[in-house]
Scaffold this active site. Sequence first.
Site, PDB file in Angstrom:
ATOM      1  N   SER A 289     -21.907  36.140   2.044  1.00 45.12           N
ATOM      2  CA  SER A 289     -22.900  35.716   1.048  1.00 45.12           C
ATOM      3  C   SER A 289     -23.784  34.622   1.620  1.00 45.12           C
ATOM      4  O   SER A 289     -23.336  33.806   2.436  1.00 45.12           O
ATOM      5  CB  SER A 289     -22.153  35.175  -0.172  1.00 45.12           C
TER       6      SER A 289
ATOM      7  N   LYS B 105     -15.506  32.874   1.127  1.00 37.36           N
ATOM      8  CA  LYS B 105     -16.412  33.590   2.046  1.00 37.36           C
ATOM      9  C   LYS B 105     -16.447  32.886   3.412  1.00 37.36           C
ATOM     10  O   LYS B 105     -16.441  33.531   4.462  1.00 37.36           O
ATOM     11  CB  LYS B 105     -17.826  33.670   1.455  1.00 37.36           C
TER      12      LYS B 105
ATOM     13  N   TYR C 241     -14.874  30.031  -4.683  1.00 35.44           N
ATOM     14  CA  TYR C 241     -15.396  31.363  -4.339  1.00 35.44           C
ATOM     15  C   TYR C 241     -16.186  31.299  -3.032  1.00 35.44           C
ATOM     16  O   TYR C 241     -15.946  32.077  -2.098  1.00 35.44           O
ATOM     17  CB  TYR C 241     -16.282  31.913  -5.472  1.00 35.44           C
TER      18      TYR C 241
HETATM   19  C1  UD1 Z   1     -24.590  33.172  -7.804  1.00 33.15           C
HETATM   20  C2  UD1 Z   1     -23.571  32.308  -7.154  1.00 33.15           C
HETATM   21  C3  UD1 Z   1     -23.365  32.782  -5.747  1.00 33.15           C
HETATM   22  C4  UD1 Z   1     -22.887  34.203  -5.754  1.00 33.15           C
HETATM   23  C5  UD1 Z   1     -23.858  35.071  -6.542  1.00 33.15           C
HETATM   24  C6  UD1 Z   1     -23.181  36.396  -6.753  1.00 33.15           C
HETATM   25  C7  UD1 Z   1     -23.698  30.116  -8.244  1.00 33.15           C
HETATM   26  C8  UD1 Z   1     -24.042  28.686  -8.071  1.00 33.15           C
HETATM   27  N1  UD1 Z   1     -23.985  30.908  -7.192  1.00 33.15           N
HETATM   28  O1  UD1 Z   1     -25.819  33.037  -7.095  1.00 33.15           O
HETATM   29  O2  UD1 Z   1     -22.396  31.974  -5.101  1.00 33.15           O
HETATM   30  O3  UD1 Z   1     -22.773  34.692  -4.444  1.00 33.15           O
HETATM   31  O4  UD1 Z   1     -24.149  34.505  -7.812  1.00 33.15           O
HETATM   32  O5  UD1 Z   1     -23.950  37.240  -7.494  1.00 33.15           O
HETATM   33  O6  UD1 Z   1     -23.195  30.517  -9.257  1.00 33.15           O
HETATM   34  N2  UD1 Z   1     -30.294  31.527 -13.885  1.00 33.15           N
HETATM   35  C9  UD1 Z   1     -30.820  31.120 -15.097  1.00 33.15           C
HETATM   36  N3  UD1 Z   1     -30.189  31.505 -16.246  1.00 33.15           N
HETATM   37  C10 UD1 Z   1     -29.043  32.248 -16.245  1.00 33.15           C
HETATM   38  C11 UD1 Z   1     -28.509  32.675 -15.009  1.00 33.15           C
HETATM   39  C12 UD1 Z   1     -29.153  32.283 -13.843  1.00 33.15           C
HETATM   40  O7  UD1 Z   1     -31.842  30.440 -15.145  1.00 33.15           O
HETATM   41  O8  UD1 Z   1     -28.512  32.531 -17.326  1.00 33.15           O
HETATM   42  C13 UD1 Z   1     -30.974  31.144 -12.641  1.00 33.15           C
HETATM   43  C14 UD1 Z   1     -30.103  30.334 -11.695  1.00 33.15           C
HETATM   44  O9  UD1 Z   1     -30.236  28.966 -11.966  1.00 33.15           O
HETATM   45  C15 UD1 Z   1     -30.678  30.747 -10.345  1.00 33.15           C
HETATM   46  C16 UD1 Z   1     -31.149  32.189 -10.551  1.00 33.15           C
HETATM   47  O10 UD1 Z   1     -31.277  32.346 -11.952  1.00 33.15           O
HETATM   48  O11 UD1 Z   1     -31.794  29.959 -10.029  1.00 33.15           O
HETATM   49  C17 UD1 Z   1     -30.163  33.204 -10.030  1.00 33.15           C
HETATM   50  O12 UD1 Z   1     -28.875  32.924 -10.568  1.00 33.15           O
HETATM   51  P1  UD1 Z   1     -27.637  33.895 -10.357  1.00 33.15           P
HETATM   52  O13 UD1 Z   1     -28.011  35.277 -10.686  1.00 33.15           O
HETATM   53  O14 UD1 Z   1     -26.469  33.307 -11.090  1.00 33.15           O
HETATM   54  O15 UD1 Z   1     -27.386  33.853  -8.798  1.00 33.15           O
HETATM   55  P2  UD1 Z   1     -27.135  32.594  -7.832  1.00 33.15           P
HETATM   56  O16 UD1 Z   1     -26.859  31.354  -8.572  1.00 33.15           O
HETATM   57  O17 UD1 Z   1     -28.224  32.566  -6.840  1.00 33.15           O
END
Ligand code: UD1
Length: 339
Positions: free
Chosen positions: A125, A154, A150
């Site tokens: 990842s 990795k 998690y």
């Molecule tokens: C997350 C994990 C990462 C993992 C990946 C797997 C964290 C900190 N990181 O990545 O380790 O490998 O998922 O799929 O959890 N967002 C919102 N609202 C939401 C959900 C997300 O604004 O309800 C934003 C987040 O702040 C981020 C972006 O959307 O900026 C993507 O979020 P997400 O899909 O959870 O992925 P990551 O955080 O990048």
Amino acid sequence: MKILVTGGTGYIGSHTVVELQAKGFDVIIVDDLSNSHITVLDKIEEISSIRPEFEQFNLADVTKTKEFFNRHHNIMGIIHFAAHKAVGESVENPLMYYQNNIFSLINIMQNMKDKNIQNLVFSSSCTVYGQPAELPVSENSPIQKALSPYGNTKQIAEDIIQDTCKAYDTNAVMLRYFNPIGAHKSALIGELPLGVPNNLVPFITQTAIGIRKQLSVFGDNYNTADGTAIRDYIHVVDLAQAHVVAIDRMVNKKQKKKVEIFNLGTGNGFSVLEVIRSFEKVSGEKLNYKIVNRREGDVEQVYADTKFANDELGWKAKKTLDNMMESAWNWELALKEKI
Ligand code: UD1
């Protein structure tokens, strides 16, 4: 040519099985079904007209894993997806993550050594980069201390693979995924989050369809053009195809090093608001969202330098953000029809 796909009924695993079958590989899936459904096998068969072999057990189980490899002598390579993947859950229950994710890898590699299976593709990842000092982030960027158990599994797994491949006749390709989203164009397979989704795109589609009331956008005060965080979203089918290229490269002995590492992203960063806008455009739905505080542990922005993967693997992600959001929405609509 038979390939073992661990976690093959899961989100990325199931898409990879379909792409492997399309290229003529025989597939055997091992999955404990802890976060996926047996019906995924029917969907794979519907898409490919081939039913993959399947066995249900947990690969952290030493006896069952050994017994499995004693019965299967013709496995040419292993694509190892099977792992727990929820960041929050790993903080609450770290031992469960270390136990499952690390033991299963050790078990698999022990059996690879014992049975002389040389080729391993591992799901890593971009989380290993943390917040990189330079963007886009290349494979040579320093690894930063993991922010969750998690993420740490990795990093530890990458170290275990490096050391094991150095010592034995085992080779590996480690694929560092950016943010996989979307679903197969048939809408027969896709992401099936258990409970409330943590990830952005399933939360968006579930909100639009009425399962969730409102999407929280985590922070609009980042140092980015619109203030929301930036990620490199990649279509799961593009990602799946990269696995086929990787295992094909290994079984055909085209590897240049015993362990190769590739970033799998598009190279394009999109903000949370850009993702929402793309969703609204392709679905014709207005999304109910509000800006809230930043989520702890989130990085501001990360997107891939894809040059090495593009040049060495001859693979490039093809699908646009709109393609990704459209397929994610079609998948959500298809799920609703089944209820
Ligand atoms: C997350 C994990 C990462 C993992 C990946 C797997 C964290 C900190 N990181 O990545 O380790 O490998 O998922 O799929 O959890 N967002 C919102 N609202 C939401 C959900 C997300 O604004 O309800 C934003 C987040 O702040 C981020 C972006 O959307 O900026 C993507 O979020 P997400 O899909 O959870 O992925 P990551 O955080 O990048």
